[in-house]
Scaffold this active site. Structure first.
Site, short mmCIF file in Angstrom:
data_model
loop_
_atom_site.label_atom_id
_atom_site.label_comp_id
_atom_site.label_asym_id
_atom_site.label_seq_id
_atom_site.Cartn_x
_atom_site.Cartn_y
_atom_site.Cartn_z
N SER A 102 0.80 -1.23 0.00
CA SER A 102 0.00 0.00 0.00
C SER A 102 0.83 1.27 0.00
O SER A 102 0.33 2.34 -0.31
CB SER A 102 -0.92 0.01 1.22
OG SER A 102 -0.14 -0.01 2.42
N THR A 148 13.13 -6.17 10.97
CA THR A 148 12.71 -7.33 11.76
C THR A 148 12.79 -8.62 10.95
O THR A 148 12.69 -9.70 11.53
CB THR A 148 11.28 -7.14 12.29
OG1 THR A 148 10.39 -6.98 11.17
CG2 THR A 148 11.19 -5.94 13.21
N HIS A 155 13.89 -2.81 -0.51
CA HIS A 155 13.71 -1.90 0.62
C HIS A 155 15.02 -1.15 0.90
O HIS A 155 15.01 0.07 1.09
CB HIS A 155 13.29 -2.67 1.88
CG HIS A 155 11.82 -2.81 2.04
ND1 HIS A 155 11.11 -2.12 2.99
CD2 HIS A 155 10.90 -3.56 1.37
CE1 HIS A 155 9.83 -2.43 2.91
NE2 HIS A 155 9.68 -3.31 1.94
N ARG A 212 16.43 3.37 0.74
CA ARG A 212 16.86 4.13 1.91
C ARG A 212 18.15 4.90 1.62
O ARG A 212 19.03 4.41 0.91
CB ARG A 212 17.08 3.18 3.09
CG ARG A 212 15.83 2.47 3.51
CD ARG A 212 15.99 1.78 4.84
NE ARG A 212 16.98 0.72 4.86
CZ ARG A 212 16.70 -0.57 4.65
NH1 ARG A 212 15.48 -0.95 4.35
NH2 ARG A 212 17.65 -1.47 4.73
#
Length: 185
Positions: free
Chosen positions: A18, A40, A57, A61
């Site tokens: 989302s 995690t 991911h 960053r």
């Protein structure tokens, strides 16, 4: 962009794919603090698709962000953070899954410790959490346990966090402004 206060606990929740993580990352950038991405997820070199997700991911960053892999000891990590840090915890669903085999009494102790530490932490903490309770009740016990534990955690964090955001279909809603909290006692 608005300047964030010195210390904040923020919850970003919503369904899969989302935009939750991207929104949480933008909030971490706004903090002006040293960002520590608390992953995690546990890496599994035998699962190429999982490793690709982790890589995607990481590529989003900023390179100056630190990454700490914390599959279990989340409370201790938050306790050790400094007020100059902004922790971005991604994600609570993965963290709950990592602890799914713990007995209920042990889980409740871990949950209580986490919530107490979050309420008293010095730095910013941004949590990313999946919403798993919008579908049918899982047909198997482990699925129901996961959904119930994550749902309880998200609700209790939502009572602490301000603001709480819902991200769905690529849109962000500030639930702290649009809604009102239930009595969580």
């Amino acid at each position: 962009m608005t300047k964030l206060p010195k210390k904040r606990v923020i919850l970003v929740t919503g369904p899969a794919r989302s935009g939750k993580s991207e929104w949480a990352e933008s909030l971490a950038l706004q903090s002006g603090k040293s960002v520590i991405y608390v992953a995690t997820a546990e890496k599994d070199p035998d699962d190429a698709e999982w490793m690709e997700r982790i890589s995607q991911h990481a590529q989003r960053r900023p390179s100056v962000w630190q990454t700490w892999e914390v599959p279990v000891n989340l409370a201790a990590t938050i306790r050790e953070a400094k007020s100059s840090n902004c922790l971005l915890v991604d994600s609570l669903g993965t963290w709950v899954a990592n602890l799914l085999e713990y007995e209920q009494a042990q889980w409740e102790k871990i949950l209580k410790e986490l919530l107490e530490i979050v309420e008293n932490c010095d730095g910013d903490v941004i949590f990313v959490a999946e919403e798993t309770g919008w579908g049918v009740v899982p047909a198997y016990p482990a699925g129901r346990l996961f959904r119930d534990r994550l749902g309880t955690l998200v609700r209790q964090l939502g009572a602490i966090a301000n603001p709480t955001y819902l991200v769905t279909a690529g849109h962000v809603l500030n639930l702290s402004q649009l809604g009102r909290p239930l009595n969580n006692k």
